[in-house]
Design an enzyme around this catalytic site. Sequence first.
Site, PDB file in Angstrom:
ATOM      1  N   HIS A 132       2.210   2.247  -3.130  1.00 11.63           N
ATOM      2  CA  HIS A 132       1.276   3.093  -3.911  1.00 11.63           C
ATOM      3  C   HIS A 132       1.798   4.567  -3.613  1.00 11.63           C
ATOM      4  O   HIS A 132       1.093   5.524  -3.980  1.00 11.63           O
ATOM      5  CB  HIS A 132      -0.261   3.000  -2.949  1.00 11.63           C
ATOM      6  CG  HIS A 132      -0.963   1.997  -3.221  1.00 11.63           C
ATOM      7  ND1 HIS A 132      -2.076   1.656  -2.614  1.00 11.63           N
ATOM      8  CD2 HIS A 132      -0.586   0.792  -3.883  1.00 11.63           C
ATOM      9  CE1 HIS A 132      -2.525   0.530  -3.049  1.00 11.63           C
ATOM     10  NE2 HIS A 132      -1.534  -0.022  -3.703  1.00 11.63           N
ATOM     11  N   ASP A 180       0.849  -1.251   0.053  1.00  9.54           N
ATOM     12  CA  ASP A 180      -0.023  -0.054   0.014  1.00  9.54           C
ATOM     13  C   ASP A 180       0.944   1.217   0.070  1.00  9.54           C
ATOM     14  O   ASP A 180       2.046   1.356  -0.618  1.00  9.54           O
ATOM     15  CB  ASP A 180      -0.980   0.070   1.142  1.00  9.54           C
ATOM     16  CG  ASP A 180      -2.292   0.677   0.945  1.00  9.54           C
ATOM     17  OD1 ASP A 180      -2.301   1.949   0.686  1.00  9.54           O
ATOM     18  OD2 ASP A 180      -3.378  -0.014   0.982  1.00  9.54           O
TER      19      ASP A 180
END
Length: 915
Positions: free
Chosen positions: A278, A251
Amino acid sequence: MSLALMLGMASILSIPITNAQDTRQVREPHFPKVCTVLTATQTYAEGLRQLDSLRIQAALDACPVGQAVQLAANNEKDSFQSGPLQIPSGVGLIIDRDATLYASTDANLYDKGGKTCGVNAEKGRTCNPFITIENAKGSGIYGDGVIDGQGGQLVQGKSETWWQMARRAQREKNEHNIPRLIEIKKSQDITFYRIRLRNSPNFHVTVSQSDGFTAWGIKIDTPADARNTDGIDPISSRNITIAHSYIRTGDDNIAIKGGNSGATEHVSILNSHFYSGHGMSIGSETNSGVRRILVRNLSLDGTTSGLRIKSDASRGGVVEQVRYEDICIRNSKRPIDLDTRYDQAAVGDKIPTYKDIVFERVHSLTPGRIVLRAYDRTHPMSVAFAQSSAAANSPQLIQFAHLQIAQENITVGEQAENLVWDTPSSSACANRFADFPVHTPFNFRPQLSSQQAQAYSIENVLRSTGPAHKPLIDPWNPLSDALVTGAKLPVDYVVDANALADGKTQFNTVQAAINQAVLDGRQLLAAQSTKARLYILVKPGTYRELMYVPATAVPITLYSNESDAQKTKIAASAHAALLGTAYIHRFGAQFAQVDPSIQEMYASLKDRPVIGTSGSAIAWIRGHGFQAKNITFQNTYNKDQVDASAECPNTICGATAGTAPVVVVQHQAVALMVEGADKVQFENVRVLGFQDTLFLRSSAIAHTARSFFHRSYVEGNVDFIFGDTTAYFYRSEIKSLGDRSTSYVTAPNTNVRTPYGFVFNEVNFTHDGSANALAGKFYLGRQWFHTQKCTPYATINLASYRCTLADVDAYQAPVGSISKKVLETVGKTVILNSQIGQHIHPQHPWADWNKKGSLAFRPAQFSVFDYWTNLLEAGIQPIQDLGYQNLDSLAPGAAATFLGEFNNIHLEPNGEVRK
């Protein structure tokens, strides 16, 4: 308008945002002093069967402010397992390089009371984190070791991993109750230094409502498909620095959030590298504001988004004064991603606003979408670019943006506009991308190259003698000697316990024959005789006596004509704790009428309170050129009936209920000691003992004396081949006796300058089939930390402990000193072309000298590089303090290798060869 004009105009930007950074003066942290060392008792490969929670938490709670608890490996035992831990205010936790702290997979341990941790439900966040730092000041986590959340392992009692639960919750649109790895709450000046965090079930690190957090040189490593495994999330906090770090995860690599508890401000992200994840994110919660952020010298390689600000109407706020400087991005779907509609379906009145955002020297090297999308005309974003570039064919979504371009402002309204970007130059990001520093466990089994192995031939190892700094070249090929070739050996003296002795050439004891040979050799030398050697033939039998061979004028060969060495044996019982008076009582008579050189050896022991390890030798050789063939040397101490409980002193060790404690000790008991003698040769001999069987001792520090063992056999259990000479074992058998839980074949204390220590070539390392041997946990050796009184390589569990360099070796708790000569007893052993039995630990055959946290600890050192590095880490400067010229000159060539192997076969428990 083209961005080609504005991308080179850094000098006239009107928004410098100079206060966009941590307000503290942040420098590289240092390790705190250690209050307690805890050593591991488990290995991950064998399964984590116990929790270390209680002893870790107890140590943390007892640790004084400003100090740290250290978790350390103990040889191959390198793993700790724990449930939730809390680090107190001012206390640190250090994970050593080779140690790993694993988070338990038992969901019940993390449950907050509702029995829902590990259960997907409508409500989330019902698990406590693995490590909590709360209401603390000056706490931290340090070290080159690992904290592993075991997110990819099955949760205890369930059929899913933590990560699989999270993915299922995503599909089922509910919440996953999964523990975070580390939470920092309402704290000040928290430090993470060099630690490696991996496989977190959920977020790795959150920092909330805190002032002052430094993460320096850390590594975060979790698979790209592990949901909600953010790297570091500062939340409603200030004065944050994340520097020189490496993050790859599933993430956000970093997500700066301004949640309900206040703004996040004054954050510096410096000199770091991101991989899968991310991206460098701000948001999605920005409702309390995010401001004064500096991101400088960052590479992003493979992140889905690169530089990202994300929020929406349900959680938006003001994000302002953000600077991105010297950024390189590649293989990103959205290299620049400033979006106020993170959740397209979100509703609310918390409208995100992004302003005063600066991109300076930001380069996107591969095509990816550029997004600059503000919420609406009344909430535009303001962004400035300078000296930046993007790959051709990068799609764009730019909407409601005020773009600062040179001396004019460009406004992009509701109709999205595409801009023309400069193409990155070939030098824009040269050498900016670094490979992720994969955690490679230390190689505890180093192998020599073919070229290095050539240095360990018999000819090379035995070619010189004398001081290491000024060696005497004296080639010696013992395989060409008559002792080996099978030539008939002369007979000058005969030893036969059952024959009539004449005191001239016929003797009943070995010592009497040696005594005569010493006398005769002196006369031969005086007469300038050409006789080069005296030969003693020993008839079969067991001679229960000591055998002392002093320095001789003419070398002596002691041999039997029986090819079975077991038929001719010199045996006695003596041990290191034997009283001097008992020694006199047992052996005094045999030294009553011997040459003064032999009597001097006896006299050096008889007046000692105890005779010590060296005094326990049954056969003691000082004579250069001494030879023995077809003989057994045995110390019978504790050999007839070994007490398996001897390794547990100061406990009840088998005492029955109601009786007084029994202390049982296994003492050192040497069978054969070669002291200072050069060119000593043993052919088909058997050396039998238990602890410290064979002692090979130089006459002076860093002085090479050579011994050669051929077709011979040595057995024992603890440190049973030890010393500082150069010894070559060829085509022999070395047998470990396994009544104890731990066994060491060798304990060399070779000086760092001496080129060679113990060399084993074509040797069969065997065992006795005992349960402990079959467990495969014995060692090829440990390096004898000879005569040390304290260790500079680690602390011990004693307040104010110090061990510093000095001219003397001394210790008066809690302070001690260590000398250069002790530091230099590094120990060298190399094994080539040999077969190693299943009793030797396959991954970790070389052990530390005692365990970390003990006064006698020293880590295994495989090369001169390790030696040099360990000195530096101990605060000892090799050049200034020890007078070394440089590392290469200290131990050149073969001398640079301390421990090594080449072309060995290691057997598995089933007898098969280990691949």
